[in-house]
Design a protein around this motif. Structure first.
Motif, mmCIF file in Angstrom:
data_model
loop_
_atom_site.group_PDB
_atom_site.id
_atom_site.type_symbol
_atom_site.label_atom_id
_atom_site.label_comp_id
_atom_site.label_asym_id
_atom_site.label_seq_id
_atom_site.Cartn_x
_atom_site.Cartn_y
_atom_site.Cartn_z
ATOM 1 N N LEU A 105 7.828 31.258 -14.851
ATOM 2 C CA LEU A 105 6.786 30.989 -15.741
ATOM 3 C C LEU A 105 5.309 31.161 -15.326
ATOM 4 C CD1 LEU A 105 8.417 27.486 -16.647
ATOM 5 C CD2 LEU A 105 8.214 29.428 -18.494
ATOM 6 N N ALA A 106 5.069 30.858 -14.096
ATOM 7 C CA ALA A 106 3.652 31.325 -13.784
ATOM 8 C C ALA A 106 3.607 32.745 -13.772
ATOM 9 C CB ALA A 106 3.660 31.020 -11.978
ATOM 10 N N ASP A 107 4.586 33.491 -13.209
ATOM 11 C CA ASP A 107 4.377 35.073 -13.382
ATOM 12 C C ASP A 107 3.852 35.486 -14.802
ATOM 13 O OD1 ASP A 107 5.352 35.543 -10.834
ATOM 14 O OD2 ASP A 107 7.467 35.680 -11.394
ATOM 15 N N VAL A 108 4.329 35.071 -16.033
ATOM 16 C CA VAL A 108 3.855 35.506 -17.136
ATOM 17 C C VAL A 108 2.772 34.688 -17.794
ATOM 18 C CG1 VAL A 108 6.072 36.718 -17.412
ATOM 19 C CG2 VAL A 108 5.910 34.414 -18.279
ATOM 20 N N ALA A 109 2.277 33.704 -17.088
ATOM 21 C CA ALA A 109 1.375 32.721 -17.854
ATOM 22 C C ALA A 109 0.149 33.314 -18.184
ATOM 23 C CB ALA A 109 1.153 31.585 -17.091
ATOM 24 N N GLY A 110 -0.126 34.310 -17.335
ATOM 25 C CA GLY A 110 -1.582 35.008 -17.433
ATOM 26 C C GLY A 110 -1.939 35.645 -18.831
ATOM 27 N N GLY A 111 -0.811 36.431 -19.099
ATOM 28 C CA GLY A 111 -0.975 37.111 -20.671
ATOM 29 C C GLY A 111 -0.415 36.052 -21.583
ATOM 30 N N SER A 112 -0.112 35.114 -21.634
ATOM 31 C CA SER A 112 0.574 34.253 -22.617
ATOM 32 C C SER A 112 -0.075 32.930 -22.900
ATOM 33 C CB SER A 112 1.917 33.873 -22.293
ATOM 34 O OG SER A 112 2.557 34.862 -21.624
ATOM 35 N N ILE A 113 -1.170 32.448 -22.255
ATOM 36 C CA ILE A 113 -1.766 31.321 -22.518
ATOM 37 C C ILE A 113 -3.123 31.343 -21.912
ATOM 38 C CG2 ILE A 113 -1.180 29.888 -20.475
ATOM 39 C CD1 ILE A 113 -0.396 27.455 -22.232
ATOM 40 N N GLY A 114 -3.841 30.486 -22.217
ATOM 41 C CA GLY A 114 -5.385 30.404 -21.766
ATOM 42 C C GLY A 114 -5.226 30.464 -20.288
ATOM 43 N N ALA A 115 -6.625 31.079 -19.567
ATOM 44 C CA ALA A 115 -6.675 31.049 -18.065
ATOM 45 C C ALA A 115 -6.526 29.584 -17.558
ATOM 46 C CB ALA A 115 -8.134 31.798 -17.837
ATOM 47 N N THR A 116 -7.318 28.655 -18.119
ATOM 48 C CA THR A 116 -6.965 27.358 -17.219
ATOM 49 C C THR A 116 -5.867 26.884 -17.298
ATOM 50 O OG1 THR A 116 -9.281 26.658 -18.135
ATOM 51 C CG2 THR A 116 -7.879 25.009 -17.556
ATOM 52 N N TYR A 117 -4.970 27.249 -18.207
ATOM 53 C CA TYR A 117 -3.541 26.733 -18.028
ATOM 54 C C TYR A 117 -2.679 27.606 -17.275
ATOM 55 C CZ TYR A 117 -4.699 23.419 -21.741
ATOM 56 O OH TYR A 117 -4.957 22.375 -22.769
ATOM 57 N N ALA A 118 -3.114 29.128 -17.146
ATOM 58 C CA ALA A 118 -2.586 29.920 -16.680
ATOM 59 C C ALA A 118 -2.516 29.619 -14.883
ATOM 60 C CB ALA A 118 -2.700 31.171 -16.710
ATOM 61 N N HIS A 119 -3.696 29.508 -14.700
ATOM 62 C CA HIS A 119 -4.359 29.020 -13.035
ATOM 63 C C HIS A 119 -3.502 27.660 -12.813
ATOM 64 C CE1 HIS A 119 -6.873 32.377 -12.859
ATOM 65 N NE2 HIS A 119 -7.803 31.720 -13.305
ATOM 66 N N GLY A 120 -3.159 26.763 -13.765
ATOM 67 C CA GLY A 120 -2.642 25.710 -13.397
ATOM 68 C C GLY A 120 -1.065 25.732 -13.252
ATOM 69 N N MET A 121 -0.749 26.337 -13.992
ATOM 70 C CA MET A 121 0.923 26.953 -13.727
ATOM 71 C C MET A 121 1.152 27.636 -12.387
ATOM 72 S SD MET A 121 1.975 28.133 -17.662
ATOM 73 C CE MET A 121 1.808 26.768 -19.052
ATOM 74 N N ALA A 122 0.338 28.465 -12.009
ATOM 75 C CA ALA A 122 0.540 29.113 -10.885
ATOM 76 C C ALA A 122 0.443 28.306 -9.827
ATOM 77 C CB ALA A 122 -0.751 30.131 -10.543
ATOM 78 N N ALA A 123 -0.695 27.024 -9.831
ATOM 79 C CA ALA A 123 -0.557 26.287 -8.623
ATOM 80 C C ALA A 123 0.524 25.089 -8.671
ATOM 81 C CB ALA A 123 -1.990 25.518 -8.891
ATOM 82 N N PHE A 124 0.825 24.883 -9.865
ATOM 83 C CA PHE A 124 2.024 24.033 -10.070
ATOM 84 C C PHE A 124 3.394 24.850 -9.610
ATOM 85 C CE2 PHE A 124 5.581 22.378 -12.606
ATOM 86 C CZ PHE A 124 5.506 20.987 -12.153
ATOM 87 N N ALA A 125 3.438 25.906 -9.690
ATOM 88 C CA ALA A 125 4.664 26.442 -9.154
ATOM 89 C C ALA A 125 4.907 26.594 -7.330
ATOM 90 C CB ALA A 125 4.501 27.945 -9.426
ATOM 91 N N VAL A 126 3.739 26.537 -6.924
ATOM 92 C CA VAL A 126 3.592 26.431 -5.629
ATOM 93 C C VAL A 126 3.651 24.771 -5.155
ATOM 94 C CG1 VAL A 126 2.533 26.531 -3.208
ATOM 95 C CG2 VAL A 126 2.762 28.256 -4.961
ATOM 96 N N LEU A 127 2.918 23.960 -5.707
ATOM 97 C CA LEU A 127 2.977 22.643 -5.408
ATOM 98 C C LEU A 127 4.196 21.784 -5.804
ATOM 99 C CD1 LEU A 127 -0.737 21.773 -6.734
ATOM 100 C CD2 LEU A 127 0.155 22.230 -4.296
ATOM 101 N N TYR A 128 4.736 22.227 -6.575
ATOM 102 C CA TYR A 128 6.101 21.736 -7.158
ATOM 103 C C TYR A 128 7.196 22.261 -6.125
ATOM 104 C CZ TYR A 128 10.543 20.876 -9.662
ATOM 105 O OH TYR A 128 11.864 20.497 -9.964
ATOM 106 N N GLY A 129 7.341 23.553 -6.063
ATOM 107 C CA GLY A 129 8.487 24.400 -5.525
ATOM 108 C C GLY A 129 8.581 24.138 -4.061
ATOM 109 N N VAL A 130 7.480 23.966 -3.447
ATOM 110 C CA VAL A 130 7.548 23.843 -2.042
ATOM 111 C C VAL A 130 8.316 22.607 -1.574
ATOM 112 C CG1 VAL A 130 6.579 23.670 0.218
ATOM 113 C CG2 VAL A 130 5.913 25.417 -1.194
ATOM 114 N N PRO A 131 7.788 21.493 -1.969
ATOM 115 C CA PRO A 131 8.735 20.165 -1.768
ATOM 116 C C PRO A 131 9.800 20.049 -2.001
ATOM 117 C CG PRO A 131 6.438 19.789 -2.766
ATOM 118 C CD PRO A 131 6.642 21.163 -3.020
ATOM 119 N N VAL A 132 10.196 20.603 -3.326
ATOM 120 C CA VAL A 132 11.816 20.584 -4.033
ATOM 121 C C VAL A 132 12.529 21.622 -2.835
ATOM 122 C CG1 VAL A 132 13.015 21.221 -5.930
ATOM 123 C CG2 VAL A 132 10.949 20.100 -6.006
ATOM 124 N N MET A 133 11.965 22.607 -2.595
ATOM 125 C CA MET A 133 12.865 23.554 -1.714
ATOM 126 C C MET A 133 13.219 22.758 -0.623
ATOM 127 S SD MET A 133 14.632 26.389 -1.416
ATOM 128 C CE MET A 133 13.881 27.327 -2.908
#
Length: 371
Positions: free
Chosen positions: A251-279
């Motif tokens: 989702l973070a990979d395609v957020a940049g061209g699909s939603i506003g920049a603020t949310y896109a940056h948030g999704m990219a950060a969330f991908a790491v902040l969520y994914g690392v602990p879950v992994m």
């Protein structure tokens, strides 16, 4: 005086059992073999080096899906009593989530490696068809199976199983395929709707998992180890963990061209902040599941279709690690993905060999009491 024995009346189930007898005990759990095969291609495509033959593996998964859909249609046509019994069995009904995930796993592969086999002009429409069918079935299963468990199934206390996760994890796989289709949509509302709809399915699946997983762990603590043939299902817990990590990174990979920049940056950060602990939690659970599987093997665990649980869930951890490698730049995640992929391939080879052998000798399609 001679007595003429009256012939027994043939019941509907007796007649059905004589039609296509090989299909009578073909349950929805067989779709796990399609999932386990498709993930070999999907996960291999994201590794830091090229693996030859992945398009062939994907084509095999597509062929398996087609054959199994026909066989399952025959099961419903000729053995409707058994099919209904499966729906009313709390141990079997959750496997209807595998039908959805089989569609979706093959759909992901059609975009990642399938174009090399059938061309992009055919791969994209095929992915849309598989996405539509898999998502619809997954959303229905995510509601219908828990509903049946509440109002129709006779669920014994302390019988919670990781299998319960299967129907609620299916929307998480849709949340992974959805982002791959975003670039094939027109910009604006269509892309944003697909992005946020995928996020909604991510949340639906995640929260449902958080409800079920404590019940499963409580059963293990208070009732002890699962029966030997069910021990591989402990690997199913890896499914929502690895798949959710994969989904947020896609989702973070395609957020940049699909939603506003603020949310896109948030999704990219969330991908790491969520994914690392879950992994991290996924690796802990993997160690626990491996230890329990070794224990079961030492006690004589024989092959069953539950062995396919060793494949797809591990594969989702591979794709999750690949996504984290992309967004963090850490080579450690690349090597983690490679190590988990080696485990995945080994499990697929073992499960595939025993499945083919069981089909050839007829054991896997025999009645439960005759195996």
């Amino acid at each position: 005086m001679a007595t003429v024995a009256q012939p027994r009346p043939r019941t509907r189930s007796t007649v059905a059992a004589r039609r296509r007898p090989a299909l009578r005990h073909l349950g929805p759990n067989w779709y796990a073999a399609v999932m386990g095969t498709a993930i070999i291609a999907n996960a291999g495509a994201g590794l830091p080096f090229h693996i030859p033959g992945l398009p062939v593996v994907w084509a095999l998964s597509l062929a398996m899906l087609a054959v199994l859909l026909v066989a399952r249609a025959g099961h419903w046509l000729h053995h409707r009593d058994q099919a209904r019994a499966h729906l009313l069995d709390p141990a079997v009904a959750p496997f209807y989530g595998c039908l959805s995930m089989a569609f979706l796993a093959v759909g992901i592969g059609s975009l990642s490696v399938g174009a090399d086999v059938i061309g992009e002009a055919a791969a994209v429409p095929l992915a849309w068809v598989l996405y539509g069918a898999g998502t619809l079935i997954g959303l229905v299963a995510a509601v219908a199976v828990p509903y049946l468990m509440v109002v129709r199934h006779d669920v014994a206390p302390g019988s919670a199983s990781p299998v319960w996760l299967l129907p609620v994890v299916a929307p998480m796989v849709s949340a992974t395929l959805g982002p791959l289709l975003v670039p094939h949509l027109p910009g604006g509302q269509a892309r944003e709707a697909m992005l946020l709809g995928s996020y909604a399915m991510f949340g639906m699946s995640l929260l449902a998992t958080l409800v079920i997983l404590p019940v499963v762990f409580s059963r293990l603590i208070h009732r002890g180890a699962l029966p030997l043939f069910l021990t591989p299902t402990l690997f199913l817990v890896l499914g929502p963990l690895g798949q959710s990590t994969t989904a947020v990174n896609k989702l973070a990979d395609v957020a940049g061209g699909s939603i506003g920049a603020t949310y896109a940056h948030g999704m990219a950060a969330f991908a790491v902040l969520y994914g690392v602990p879950v992994m991290g939690f996924a690796l802990m659970w993997l160690a626990l599941a491996v230890a329990m599987a070794v224990r079961a093997a030492r006690r004589g665990m024989g092959f069953a279709m539950t062995w396919w649980a060793f494949t797809f869930p591990v594969g989702t951890c591979v794709t999750g690690a690949e996504g984290l490698a992309r967004h963090t730049g850490l080579h450690a995640f690349d090597w983690l993905a490679v190590a988990l992929y080696a485990l995945l391939v080994a499990a697929w080879l073992v499960a595939g060999f025993h499945t083919v052998r069981g089909l050839v000798d007829g054991r896997l399609l025999a009645a439960p009491g005759k195996k």
